[in-house]
Design a protein around this motif. Structure first.
Motif, PDB file in Angstrom:
ATOM      1  N   UNK A 139      -7.988 -12.939 -15.346  1.00 31.17           N
ATOM      2  CA  UNK A 139      -6.785 -12.090 -15.266  1.00 31.17           C
ATOM      3  C   UNK A 139      -6.534 -11.695 -13.825  1.00 31.17           C
ATOM      4  N   UNK A 140      -5.274 -11.673 -13.441  1.00 28.42           N
ATOM      5  CA  UNK A 140      -4.881 -11.160 -12.131  1.00 28.42           C
ATOM      6  C   UNK A 140      -3.510 -10.521 -12.266  1.00 28.42           C
ATOM      7  N   UNK A 141      -3.386  -9.315 -11.728  1.00 22.90           N
ATOM      8  CA  UNK A 141      -2.109  -8.600 -11.777  1.00 22.90           C
ATOM      9  C   UNK A 141      -1.452  -8.704 -10.407  1.00 22.90           C
ATOM     10  N   UNK A 142      -0.280  -9.308 -10.373  1.00 22.08           N
ATOM     11  CA  UNK A 142       0.412  -9.524  -9.112  1.00 22.08           C
ATOM     12  C   UNK A 142       1.263  -8.313  -8.758  1.00 22.08           C
ATOM     13  N   UNK A 143       1.268  -7.896  -7.483  1.00 24.74           N
ATOM     14  CA  UNK A 143       2.003  -6.682  -7.082  1.00 24.74           C
ATOM     15  C   UNK A 143       3.513  -6.837  -7.196  1.00 24.74           C
ATOM     16  N   UNK A 144       4.174  -5.739  -7.472  1.00 26.19           N
ATOM     17  CA  UNK A 144       5.620  -5.743  -7.710  1.00 26.19           C
ATOM     18  C   UNK A 144       6.435  -6.055  -6.467  1.00 26.19           C
ATOM     19  N   UNK A 145       5.832  -5.924  -5.271  1.00 32.51           N
ATOM     20  CA  UNK A 145       6.547  -6.195  -4.021  1.00 32.51           C
ATOM     21  C   UNK A 145       6.414  -7.646  -3.561  1.00 32.51           C
ATOM     22  N   UNK A 146       5.692  -8.442  -4.308  1.00 33.19           N
ATOM     23  CA  UNK A 146       5.378  -9.806  -3.890  1.00 33.19           C
ATOM     24  C   UNK A 146       6.640 -10.662  -3.768  1.00 33.19           C
ATOM     25  N   UNK A 147       6.790 -11.351  -2.623  1.00 31.02           N
ATOM     26  CA  UNK A 147       7.942 -12.232  -2.402  1.00 31.02           C
ATOM     27  C   UNK A 147       7.552 -13.702  -2.400  1.00 31.02           C
ATOM     28  N   UNK A 148       6.319 -13.977  -2.012  1.00 33.55           N
ATOM     29  CA  UNK A 148       5.854 -15.358  -1.921  1.00 33.55           C
ATOM     30  C   UNK A 148       4.487 -15.471  -2.571  1.00 33.55           C
TER      31      UNK A 148
ATOM     32  N   UNK B  48       4.620 -13.289 -13.312  1.00 34.67           N
ATOM     33  CA  UNK B  48       5.102 -13.289 -11.938  1.00 34.67           C
ATOM     34  C   UNK B  48       6.246 -12.286 -11.818  1.00 34.67           C
ATOM     35  N   UNK B  49       6.141 -11.323 -10.900  1.00 38.12           N
ATOM     36  CA  UNK B  49       7.183 -10.285 -10.789  1.00 38.12           C
ATOM     37  C   UNK B  49       8.519 -10.881 -10.347  1.00 38.12           C
ATOM     38  N   UNK B  50       9.597 -10.198 -10.707  1.00 36.96           N
ATOM     39  CA  UNK B  50      10.947 -10.679 -10.398  1.00 36.96           C
ATOM     40  C   UNK B  50      11.273 -10.617  -8.912  1.00 36.96           C
ATOM     41  N   UNK B  51      10.430  -9.959  -8.129  1.00 38.78           N
ATOM     42  CA  UNK B  51      10.650  -9.870  -6.684  1.00 38.78           C
ATOM     43  C   UNK B  51      10.386 -11.197  -5.974  1.00 38.78           C
ATOM     44  N   UNK B  52       9.705 -12.123  -6.634  1.00 38.65           N
ATOM     45  CA  UNK B  52       9.289 -13.377  -5.992  1.00 38.65           C
ATOM     46  C   UNK B  52      10.493 -14.264  -5.683  1.00 38.65           C
ATOM     47  N   UNK B  53      10.520 -14.762  -4.434  1.00 36.79           N
ATOM     48  CA  UNK B  53      11.570 -15.684  -3.991  1.00 36.79           C
ATOM     49  C   UNK B  53      11.048 -17.105  -3.810  1.00 36.79           C
TER      50      UNK B  53
END
Length: 405
Positions: free
Chosen positions: A227-236, A251-256
């Motif tokens: 398990x890994x929780x990805x941060x909400x500010x993550x872009x890449x 994968x958070x919606x912030x990812x570009x």
């Protein structure tokens, strides 16, 4: 538990050689384009086969006929992914997004964190006064000396990164094969390429909520990570390929920007949530995820590589309404044909093409499907899409039928 271990061992034996096949130089470069090399004592690897240059990997110019024989349908790309020239220099990843201008390297002027190794607890800790960085591992870029702390890469079980560290360098903990847990502070904002690659005993890591970029292959081969929780500010975000024990990921919606081969051979993966603004499904993204049960592709996706779904566990692949381009993504080979490193796609029963905007289907994108797999398309595109699909090399055993509402 015994059965699970047996399955893992058998399949790992089958797939271990695919690391060199799937991991292209573009996967193993940092953002500045410096090719990474393996250089950690006895645990060396060979450099992967060079990837085709952008000119080879791009769709051919429609004004140029790439084949002297006429193509049966101008919407079919006859040779989308030619075999790479082994003498070619590594080039920019053709799947890399145009707007990917994040820099994963550290600021050379930043203070360097000091480290300490406690042999009693097999713990290595990094500290800095004020703010600073864990530097890149220079041995990844050439054959210079690896950092002093890397000499403990077979012993360290716990990594503690203390407050003030802002960047975890490229390859900083590459091939730390015994490490089981990693702790980092909220001050960390970037993780460099290959930072934790092949930490195959890693079971627990809590990421800083302020991380915006995770470099290429940073978690590649972390086989024990469930398990890994990805941060909400993550872009890449980087590839999580060969995280064999991973069961779900969101994968958070912030990812570009997402690296290709996103989740290749995550053998126990069951559920994936993708960011809502995703534009591309890239090559091998979910290949060999043979236990995958839930994958919802957002409507924002416009381009898809079918190699992303080879060996997948889904019964239905549902491609959304805005798809314009369907690529092969497997160097032009028959995407769904099993190989020594490609699992058979045994559960698949139907592929739904909801889009009415599809302009091209690259050669062999639907080739190798089991004969009972049905392709469903919009009723008013039935004739057109049927022609495109069969012209691309799909077997006539696979029927094309209208979508059932």
């Amino acid at each position: 538990m015994g059965k699970r271990l047996m399955i893992k061992l058998l399949i790992c034996c089958l797939l271990v050689t695919s690391c060199l096949y799937y991991t292209t130089p573009a996967s193993c470069e940092d953002i500045s384009g410096k090719a990474l090399v393996h250089n950690l004592g006895d645990d060396t690897d060979t450099d992967p086969t060079p990837e085709p240059s952008p000119a080879q990997g791009q769709d051919p110019d429609p004004s140029v006929d790439p084949d002297p024989s006429p193509d049966p349908d101008p919407s079919i790309d006859p040779d989308p992914d030619p075999d790479p020239d082994p003498s070619a220099e590594p080039s920019q990843d053709p799947d890399q997004d145009d707007d990917d201008d994040d820099d994963d390297s550290n600021d050379d002027d930043e203070p360097i964190a000091t480290w300490d190794y406690d042999s009693d607890s097999d713990t290595i800790s990094f500290s800095v006064s004020g703010s600073g960085v864990i530097p890149d591992n220079p041995s990844l870029y050439d054959h210079s000396e690896q950092p002093d702390w890397a000499k403990h890469h077979k012993k360290v079980k716990k990594v503690v990164i203390n407050d003030g560290v802002t960047y975890i360098g490229a390859g900083a903990f590459y091939n730390f094969t015994a490490v089981e847990s990693i702790t980092m502070p909220d001050s960390v904002k970037k993780i460099g390429p290959w930072a934790f690659r092949d930490c195959y005993s890693l079971k627990k890591i809590v990421l800083s909520p302020n991380i915006t970029s995770i470099g290429d292959c940073a978690f590649y081969g972390c086989a024990a990570l469930k398990h890994i929780e990805l941060p909400a500010k993550l872009k890449r975000v980087s590839s999580f390929s060969y995280c064999i024990d991973l069961t779900e990921i969101s994968f958070p919606d912030s990812i570009k920007t997402m690296e290709h081969e996103l989740l290749t051979s995550c053998l126990f993966l069951k559920r994936v949530k993708l960011p809502k603004n995703l534009k591309k499904i890239k090559r091998y993204d979910f290949s060999n995820c043979f236990r995958l049960k839930k994958l919802e592709i957002p409507s924002s996706v416009e381009s898809v590589c079918m190699s992303a779904f080879a060996g997948i566990g889904l019964k239905t692949i549902d491609l959304p309404k805005n798809i314009k381009t369907i690529k092969n993504g497997d160097l032009g080979r028959k995407v769904f044909e099993p190989t020594k490193i490609q699992l058979p796609t045994v559960n698949l029963r139907q592929i739904i093409l909801r889009s009415k905007k599809i302009k091209t289907i690259q050669k062999n994108s639907f080739s190798g499907l089991a004969p009972d797999v049905v392709i469903r398309v919009p009723k008013d595109r039935l004739k057109k899409y049927k022609k495109m699909l069969y012209a691309s090399g799909m077997s006539k055993d696979n029927k094309v039928k209208p979508i059932v509402k």
